[in-house]
Design an enzyme around this catalytic site. Structure first.
Site, PDB file in Angstrom:
ATOM      1  N   GLU A 241       0.822  -1.210   0.000  1.00  0.00           N
ATOM      2  CA  GLU A 241       0.000   0.000   0.000  1.00  0.00           C
ATOM      3  C   GLU A 241       0.858   1.262   0.000  1.00  0.00           C
ATOM      4  O   GLU A 241       0.602   2.188  -0.781  1.00  0.00           O
ATOM      5  CB  GLU A 241      -0.933   0.008   1.211  1.00  0.00           C
ATOM      6  N   ARG A 267      -3.986  32.771 -18.808  1.00  0.00           N
ATOM      7  CA  ARG A 267      -4.522  33.892 -18.033  1.00  0.00           C
ATOM      8  C   ARG A 267      -3.576  35.092 -18.128  1.00  0.00           C
ATOM      9  O   ARG A 267      -2.358  34.943 -17.995  1.00  0.00           O
ATOM     10  CB  ARG A 267      -4.718  33.490 -16.573  1.00  0.00           C
ATOM     11  N   GLN A 278       8.036  35.761 -12.979  1.00  0.00           N
ATOM     12  CA  GLN A 278       8.893  34.744 -12.365  1.00  0.00           C
ATOM     13  C   GLN A 278       8.261  34.148 -11.114  1.00  0.00           C
ATOM     14  O   GLN A 278       8.439  32.958 -10.827  1.00  0.00           O
ATOM     15  CB  GLN A 278      10.255  35.362 -12.039  1.00  0.00           C
TER      16      GLN A 278
END
Length: 378
Positions: A241, A267, A278
């Site tokens: 797991e 955008r 940056q």
């Protein structure tokens, strides 16, 4: 070292991811648990039986290929709650049945677990036995050809929907770790009570609840391994797991990263794409770096386990890196999307809610650091 996937591995990954993209509904935000139809939809793609033997209808994959399959699941399917639910069913439940159950129980349960006809839950955690598994309160008393179980487990993923519950109980109170035994318990046995699903912060489509055993008589043939072998059974299932389940989060982060890069390109603010700033581009570069570093650690842990060389430290490092990267990257994604990332329904904030529990289940981040520290003699 060869870091390339084989052509077969790459094709399996691409085909599975693409099929999941086509099948994946965007979660509606209601927090409703999955239903059998959704479970069967992904089961038909082989996800509920990736590493189960082919003679029982499974895929027969090793740990690395299982991890790759679950990574494709996480990348292609928008609902991380179902990715987690299927992974827990497979790794914490079906794997110990595969490796420790008797032939008759394997023949009875594995075909249904592989096909998705049966859903499995892992019930180990108790109120006073979460990270500390030395003193569970649930007991199993031998009575002829049955074990009679008493006590309550406090958190079991899939339990409200489960047909099979893999659980652990004390069979010899004076034997410490050697007094714990594992069982694959059919849900329809008298004396099993499962609570209503919890309301949770994340992974909301995976139902979880309490499991109480009130004199539940479990036929002895459902014992996993030998009496007193429960700690070894549980440790084995956690190796699988902690290694493979978290590959689903790699897939989630890969999908998340692609969305953030697209958002940064499209955008505009101050007449420029926000990716030209940056502060934004470096944030996304950091997301990429965390993802790739975590992926390498997970692949290495899976590769070792596939070669029967389970490495506790490698597994702990991988689990720690993936879970904490998932949280950090999800926080960064909200910053990249700004106010829209904070709104429900976009999927951006949901990634964060789904990432937070990854630092808790399968052993908390603190437990993983303890394991790493122990390997250094600390």
């Amino acid at each position: 070292m060869d870091f390339d996937l084989t052509a077969e591995q790459q094709k399996r990954f691409d085909d599975l991811r693409d099929a999941l993209i086509s099948a994946s509904p965007e979660p509606d935000g209601s927090g409703a648990p999955y239903d059998r139809d959704r479970w069967q939809e992904v089961a038909r793609l082989g996800l509920t039986g990736l590493c189960l033997p082919t003679e029982y209808g499974g895929g027969g994959l090793d740990t690395l290929d299982t991890a790759l399959g679950l990574e494709a699941f996480g990348e292609g399917y928008a609902d991380t709650g179902l990715v987690f639910a299927v992974s827990a069913h497979l790794l914490a439940c079906a794997v110990p049945i595969r490796d420790f159950a008797g032939d008759d129980v394997r023949a009875e349960l594995l075909p249904g677990l592989a096909s998705g006809a049966l859903i499995a839950a892992n019930a180990m955690t108790e109120d006073e036995a979460g990270s500390d598994l030395r003193t569970p309160s649930v007991t199993a008393r031998r009575d002829g050809d049955h074990y009679v179980l008493h006590g309550e487990k406090s958190f079991a993923s899939n339990a409200p929907a489960a047909d099979v519950i893999v659980t652990y109980a004390v069979t010899d109170p004076g034997a410490g770790f050697l007094g714990l035994s594992g069982f694959a318990v059919p849900r329809n046995l008298p004396g099993i009570h499962v609570s209503e699903p919890f309301t949770k912060m994340g992974l909301s489509s995976c139902p979880a609840g309490r499991v109480r055993f009130d004199g539940c008589a479990v036929p002895a043939r459902y014992l996993l391994g030998r009496e007193g072998q429960g700690t070894a059974v549980f440790t084995h299932s956690m190796q699988w797991e902690r290694t493979c389940l978290f590959a689903g989060y790699l897939g989630m982060m890969n999908r998340q990263l692609a969305r953030c890069a697209e958002q940064a390109r499209e955008r505009r603010q101050f007449s420029k794409p926000i990716g030209s700033f940056q502060a934004v581009s470096h944030r996304i570069a950091g997301m990429k770096q965390r993802l790739e570093a975590a992926r390498l650690l997970l692949y290495r842990a899976a590769w070792l386990l596939a070669r029967d060389r389970p490495d506790t430290t490698a597994i702990a490092l991988a689990k720690l890196a993936v879970s904490e990267a998932a949280v950090a990257n999800s926080l960064d994604a909200i910053q990249v999307f700004g106010g829209s990332g904070y709104l429900a329904g976009t999927g951006v904030e949901r990634n964060l809610r789904d990432a937070v529990p990854s630092t808790l289940f399968s052993g908390t981040s603190e437990i993983q650091r303890n394991l790493v520290a122990q390997s250094l003699g600390l």
